[in-house]
Design an enzyme around this catalytic site. Sequence first.
Site, PDB file in Angstrom:
ATOM      1  N   ASN A   9      -3.648   6.427   3.425  1.00 54.88           N
ATOM      2  CA  ASN A   9      -2.228   7.145   3.080  1.00 54.88           C
ATOM      3  C   ASN A   9      -2.552   8.163   1.838  1.00 54.88           C
ATOM      4  O   ASN A   9      -2.857   7.854   0.916  1.00 54.88           O
ATOM      5  CB  ASN A   9      -1.458   5.914   2.465  1.00 54.88           C
ATOM      6  CG  ASN A   9      -0.075   6.385   1.903  1.00 54.88           C
ATOM      7  OD1 ASN A   9       0.173   7.360   1.074  1.00 54.88           O
ATOM      8  ND2 ASN A   9       1.100   5.579   2.250  1.00 54.88           N
ATOM      9  N   GLY A  11      -0.635  10.017   0.007  1.00 55.27           N
ATOM     10  CA  GLY A  11       0.069   9.786  -1.347  1.00 55.27           C
ATOM     11  C   GLY A  11      -0.736   8.945  -2.310  1.00 55.27           C
ATOM     12  O   GLY A  11      -0.819   9.293  -3.386  1.00 55.27           O
ATOM     13  N   LYS A  12      -1.056   7.630  -1.557  1.00 52.13           N
ATOM     14  CA  LYS A  12      -1.728   6.564  -2.288  1.00 52.13           C
ATOM     15  C   LYS A  12      -2.863   7.186  -2.918  1.00 52.13           C
ATOM     16  O   LYS A  12      -3.461   6.719  -3.935  1.00 52.13           O
ATOM     17  CB  LYS A  12      -1.897   5.420  -1.582  1.00 52.13           C
ATOM     18  CG  LYS A  12      -0.389   4.637  -1.500  1.00 52.13           C
ATOM     19  CD  LYS A  12      -0.705   3.250  -0.668  1.00 52.13           C
ATOM     20  CE  LYS A  12       0.623   2.559  -0.368  1.00 52.13           C
ATOM     21  NZ  LYS A  12       0.475   1.372   0.389  1.00 52.13           N
ATOM     22  N   ASP A  79      -1.215  -3.876  -1.242  1.00 50.52           N
ATOM     23  CA  ASP A  79      -0.244  -3.995  -0.618  1.00 50.52           C
ATOM     24  C   ASP A  79       1.111  -4.340  -1.588  1.00 50.52           C
ATOM     25  O   ASP A  79       0.884  -4.919  -2.607  1.00 50.52           O
ATOM     26  CB  ASP A  79      -0.295  -5.639   0.220  1.00 50.52           C
ATOM     27  CG  ASP A  79       0.637  -5.558   1.482  1.00 50.52           C
ATOM     28  OD1 ASP A  79       0.854  -4.629   1.803  1.00 50.52           O
ATOM     29  OD2 ASP A  79       0.967  -6.567   1.835  1.00 50.52           O
ATOM     30  N   LYS A 182       8.921   7.299 -12.906  1.00 47.44           N
ATOM     31  CA  LYS A 182       8.682   6.176 -12.086  1.00 47.44           C
ATOM     32  C   LYS A 182       6.986   5.962 -12.243  1.00 47.44           C
ATOM     33  O   LYS A 182       6.764   4.789 -12.413  1.00 47.44           O
ATOM     34  CB  LYS A 182       9.037   6.337 -10.693  1.00 47.44           C
ATOM     35  CG  LYS A 182       8.380   5.416  -9.719  1.00 47.44           C
ATOM     36  CD  LYS A 182       8.808   5.506  -8.047  1.00 47.44           C
ATOM     37  CE  LYS A 182       8.278   4.386  -7.220  1.00 47.44           C
ATOM     38  NZ  LYS A 182       8.344   4.643  -5.945  1.00 47.44           N
ATOM     39  N   ARG A 188       3.176  -0.146  -8.941  1.00 50.04           N
ATOM     40  CA  ARG A 188       1.796   0.291  -8.237  1.00 50.04           C
ATOM     41  C   ARG A 188       0.777   0.900  -9.472  1.00 50.04           C
ATOM     42  O   ARG A 188      -0.356   0.539  -9.627  1.00 50.04           O
ATOM     43  CB  ARG A 188       1.957   1.462  -7.393  1.00 50.04           C
ATOM     44  CG  ARG A 188       1.047   1.585  -6.444  1.00 50.04           C
ATOM     45  CD  ARG A 188       1.259   2.714  -5.387  1.00 50.04           C
ATOM     46  NE  ARG A 188       2.777   2.942  -5.253  1.00 50.04           N
ATOM     47  CZ  ARG A 188       3.611   2.073  -4.395  1.00 50.04           C
ATOM     48  NH1 ARG A 188       2.935   1.185  -3.769  1.00 50.04           N
ATOM     49  NH2 ARG A 188       4.849   2.437  -3.997  1.00 50.04           N
TER      50      ARG A 188
END
Length: 202
Positions: A9, A11-12, A79, A182, A188
């Site tokens: 991913n 973005g991650k 996760d 955020k 996260r």
Amino acid sequence: MQILFASSNQGKIAEAKDIFLSSKHQLLSVNDQEILEHLGIIVPKNLNIQESAESFQANALIKVQAFHHFCHLPCIADDSGLLLDAYPNFPGVNSNRWIEGSDFERNVALLKKLENQVNRRAKFQTILCLYAYKNHQALFFSGEVSGQIALKIQGTEGFGYDPIFIPDSYNLSFAQLGVAVKNKISHRVKAWQTLLEFLEKN
Ligand code: IMP
């Protein structure tokens, strides 16, 4: 030390790399094919991993082991999901699939499910699994942010349940607060910071 982030991913990957900038360790990802090849490691760019377990921990472990199979480096996998107070473990590991359709459709469905619920408390949780680091097999790090589910969809930034999640101490949704706010308080980011603190000390 070099550590591989077990995610495709983008973005991650960008978020995690950013957090690791201040670290003595180097976080690698599937984007770093040249470095990986130099280390004699070939990791497929799009590994198709079934995240079919019943907990965030177990899913993170499935992912991290799938990546670790291809390399001799320590690996990290994540996760995450949303958890409602009123419905234990829901939507949890099924956050992105308890109802077919788009994020918007899932938000509409969740608001409907809570229509007559007084208890609108909720939290996001992220679990990170650090695997094969020094003499540790699997270590888990958690990050949470608590809040409540809004009465309606509000805001346009972010993804997933951001338009209906109002974090504690704010009266705007994540989608209204935007990424800068955020990233200071998210589940996260908290999980990554906890993991990073561990790595700096160990
Ligand atoms: P993942 O494990 O980080 O991919 O998250 C699984 C699902 O949980 C996402 O597809 C979203 O539905 C939900 N989710 C996790 N983190 C967030 C967040 O920060 N905002 C909104 N939804 C999220």
